[in-house]
Design an enzyme around this catalytic site. Structure first.
Site, PDB file in Angstrom:
ATOM      1  N   HIS A 157      -2.248   6.257   3.952  1.00 25.29           N
ATOM      2  CA  HIS A 157      -2.451   7.343   3.833  1.00 25.29           C
ATOM      3  C   HIS A 157      -1.441   8.859   4.612  1.00 25.29           C
ATOM      4  O   HIS A 157      -1.674   8.469   5.380  1.00 25.29           O
ATOM      5  CB  HIS A 157      -3.750   8.023   4.092  1.00 25.29           C
ATOM      6  CG  HIS A 157      -4.911   7.264   3.403  1.00 25.29           C
ATOM      7  ND1 HIS A 157      -5.736   7.422   2.404  1.00 25.29           N
ATOM      8  CD2 HIS A 157      -5.135   5.674   3.954  1.00 25.29           C
ATOM      9  CE1 HIS A 157      -6.917   6.536   2.222  1.00 25.29           C
ATOM     10  NE2 HIS A 157      -5.832   5.419   2.913  1.00 25.29           N
ATOM     11  N   HIS A 159     -11.574   0.879  -3.782  1.00 19.16           N
ATOM     12  CA  HIS A 159     -12.050   1.485  -2.950  1.00 19.16           C
ATOM     13  C   HIS A 159     -13.199   0.960  -3.200  1.00 19.16           C
ATOM     14  O   HIS A 159     -14.483   1.620  -3.608  1.00 19.16           O
ATOM     15  CB  HIS A 159     -12.021   2.717  -2.295  1.00 19.16           C
ATOM     16  CG  HIS A 159     -13.255   2.380  -0.597  1.00 19.16           C
ATOM     17  ND1 HIS A 159     -12.344   2.985   0.167  1.00 19.16           N
ATOM     18  CD2 HIS A 159     -14.433   2.530  -0.309  1.00 19.16           C
ATOM     19  CE1 HIS A 159     -13.244   3.016   1.092  1.00 19.16           C
ATOM     20  NE2 HIS A 159     -14.638   2.170   0.810  1.00 19.16           N
ATOM     21  N   ASP A 181      -3.954   0.325   6.150  1.00 17.71           N
ATOM     22  CA  ASP A 181      -4.791   0.989   5.296  1.00 17.71           C
ATOM     23  C   ASP A 181      -4.702   2.648   6.137  1.00 17.71           C
ATOM     24  O   ASP A 181      -5.302   3.275   7.415  1.00 17.71           O
ATOM     25  CB  ASP A 181      -6.050   0.738   5.860  1.00 17.71           C
ATOM     26  CG  ASP A 181      -7.030   1.775   4.786  1.00 17.71           C
ATOM     27  OD1 ASP A 181      -6.857   3.051   4.602  1.00 17.71           O
ATOM     28  OD2 ASP A 181      -7.912   1.791   5.235  1.00 17.71           O
TER      29      ASP A 181
HETATM   30  O1  DOR Z   1     -11.323   4.959   6.484  1.00 20.43           O
HETATM   31  C1  DOR Z   1     -10.983   5.777   5.496  1.00 20.43           C
HETATM   32  N1  DOR Z   1      -9.604   6.818   5.644  1.00 20.43           N
HETATM   33  N2  DOR Z   1     -10.885   4.843   4.508  1.00 20.43           N
HETATM   34  C2  DOR Z   1     -10.235   5.951   3.462  1.00 20.43           C
HETATM   35  O2  DOR Z   1     -10.760   5.250   2.043  1.00 20.43           O
HETATM   36  C3  DOR Z   1     -10.063   6.911   3.165  1.00 20.43           C
HETATM   37  C4  DOR Z   1      -9.221   7.418   5.252  1.00 20.43           C
HETATM   38  C5  DOR Z   1      -8.641   8.280   4.763  1.00 20.43           C
HETATM   39  O3  DOR Z   1      -8.003   8.877   3.838  1.00 20.43           O
HETATM   40  O4  DOR Z   1      -9.293   8.629   5.542  1.00 20.43           O
HETATM   41 ZN    ZN Z   2      -7.291   4.102   2.017  1.00 22.64          ZN
END
Ligand code: DOR
Ligand code: ZN
Length: 406
Positions: free
Chosen positions: A44, A167, A294
């Site tokens: 992200h 997800h 992630d």
């Molecule tokens: O912990 C998370 N952070 N899970 C997610 O699904 C999105 C991600 C985020 O974009 O901050």
């Molecule tokens: Zn994610």
């Protein structure tokens, strides 16, 4: 030509590597292991809209310092990447920021599915690496919590031969638990609210849809034994599912809220040590296909808020390889498995071309993970202080050798 001598490869042999980078130097590679430039299939990088957390200048730098030359970015930006126009705008911003970074980072984008953008999918189908569905709400406003919409997206994915990344957490279970525990302030309730049953229920639906439509589902961030058992069974039954896990589920557990509070709040949440042990087994037996970071940066100030306000997510792109190579040194996983989990399987699942990029990581020296070695804009890590080896020292990409030494 650069020669790097006596490097360990992932079949545990030593070799000399010649790099046609236009220079002439000789580097002692006896402390180094070589991998293909890694692929992180789940990051992200926060563009557009949350550039105070990360952008593609800091993101590209963090990726290279983590050993990655390719990343797949998620659509839960501000606004979410759910239309053709927004996808073009996002790519233009990314291209310009990568150019400014001076690093030849490759990227692919997931396109967000929401309940109203089905007609957009046809327009972007040739530009994206896949569709992303949030079955449970997380950072941002993307959500698909009804089975009818899921069927519609699977039908489109079938028609356009697209992979769906999921997800997989059941929104209804999370909502009910959120109401039930609404007065709790201890971070451990995050794992109780987003309980294993929420993940299990969603994974069951994904397997069902994948089977009905014969569409490839890539299930993100597995964290529990029951999800793994379901996926192992589905794979045995010939259902086209694949699965990812992340370092936080391998190196952290739900006893750690006591020490770290919101710093270890992420979705799905941390689980018990018993679940963690099972995730390790699934890496080794091939049920899990990939390890993704992630990488979900939030600032420390944002993360230091109370449970109800603290955003979910942890940065990770710079720590995945050192964590996994430290585990290799402890005998927990082999180098050839790591190559599959950090490169080959993602490349093959998403039909990427074979790359000539290489990363060289030092697997002899250990350093405590300190915030000043991090390139991510948010400059913190849930793994801070851990003594790790396996930090990348060189990347060869686009016929150039980049030195990453700190
Ligand atoms: O912990 C998370 N952070 N899970 C997610 O699904 C999105 C991600 C985020 O974009 O901050
Ligand atoms: Zn994610």
């Amino acid at each position: 030509m650069t020669k790097i001598l006596n490097v360990l490869n992932t079949t545990e042999e030593r070799q000399d590597i010649n790099l046609s980078d236009g220079s002439s130097q000789i580097i002692d590679g006896s402390k180094l292991v070589v991998f293909p430039g890694l692929i992180d299939p789940h990051v992200h990088f926060r563009v557009p809209g949350m550039e105070h957390k990360e952008d593609w200048i800091t993101g590209a730098k963090a990726a290279f310092h983590g050993g990655y030359t390719t990343v797949f970015d998620m659509p839960n930006t501000k606004p979410a990447t759910v239309t053709y126009a927004r996808l073009q705008d996002k790519m233009a911003l990314i291209d310009s920021q990568i150019k400014q970074s001076g690093l030849p980072l490759n990227y692919r984008l997931f396109f967000g599915a929401d309940k109203n953008n089905f007609q957009e999918i046809a327009k972007v189908k040739d530009q994206i690496v896949g569709i992303k569905i949030f079955m449970g709400a997380s950072t941002g406003d993307l959500l698909m919590d009804d089975e009818g919409s899921m069927h519609a997206v699977y039908a489109l994915a079938k028609a356009f031969n697209l992979t769906i990344a999921l997800h997989a957490e059941d929104e209804l279970i999370i909502k009910n638990n959120t109401e039930k525990y609404k007065n709790e302030t201890d971070f451990k309730y995050h794992s109780i609210i987003r309980c294993p049953e929420a993940a299990i229920s969603a994974v069951k639906l994904v397997i069902k849809l994948s089977k009905i439509y014969n569409v490839k589902s890539y299930i993100l961030h597995l964290s529990t034994k029951a999800e793994i058992d379901l996926i192992r069974q589905a794979k045995n039954d010939g259902v086209p599912v694949s699965a990812e896990t992340c370092p936080h589920y391998l190196f952290l557990d739900d006893s750690m809220y006591k020490k770290f509070d919101g710093l270890v709040k992420m979705n799905p949440p941390l689980r018990s040590l018993a679940e963690q042990e099972y995730v390790w087994q699934a890496l080794n037996d091939g049920t899990i296909d990939t390890i993704a970071s992630d990488h979900a940066p939030h600032t420390l100030t944002e993360k230091e808020q109370p449970l109800c306000k603290c955003p979910s997510g942890v940065p990770g792109i710079e720590t995945t390889l050192p964590l996994m190579l430290t585990a290799y040194k402890e005998g927990k996983i082999s180098l050839d498995k790591l190559e599959n989990l950090l490169y080959t399987n993602a490349r093959d699942l998403f039909n990427l071309p074979r790359s000539h990029d290489l990363v060289f990581a030092n697997i002899v020296d250990y350093h405590p993970l300190s915030h000043d070695r991090l390139c991510t804009k948010v400059k913190w890590s849930p793994f801070s202080g851990m003594h790790l080896t396996g930090y990348p020292e060189y990347i060869f990409a686009n016929n150039k050798l980049f030195s990453l030494k700190i």
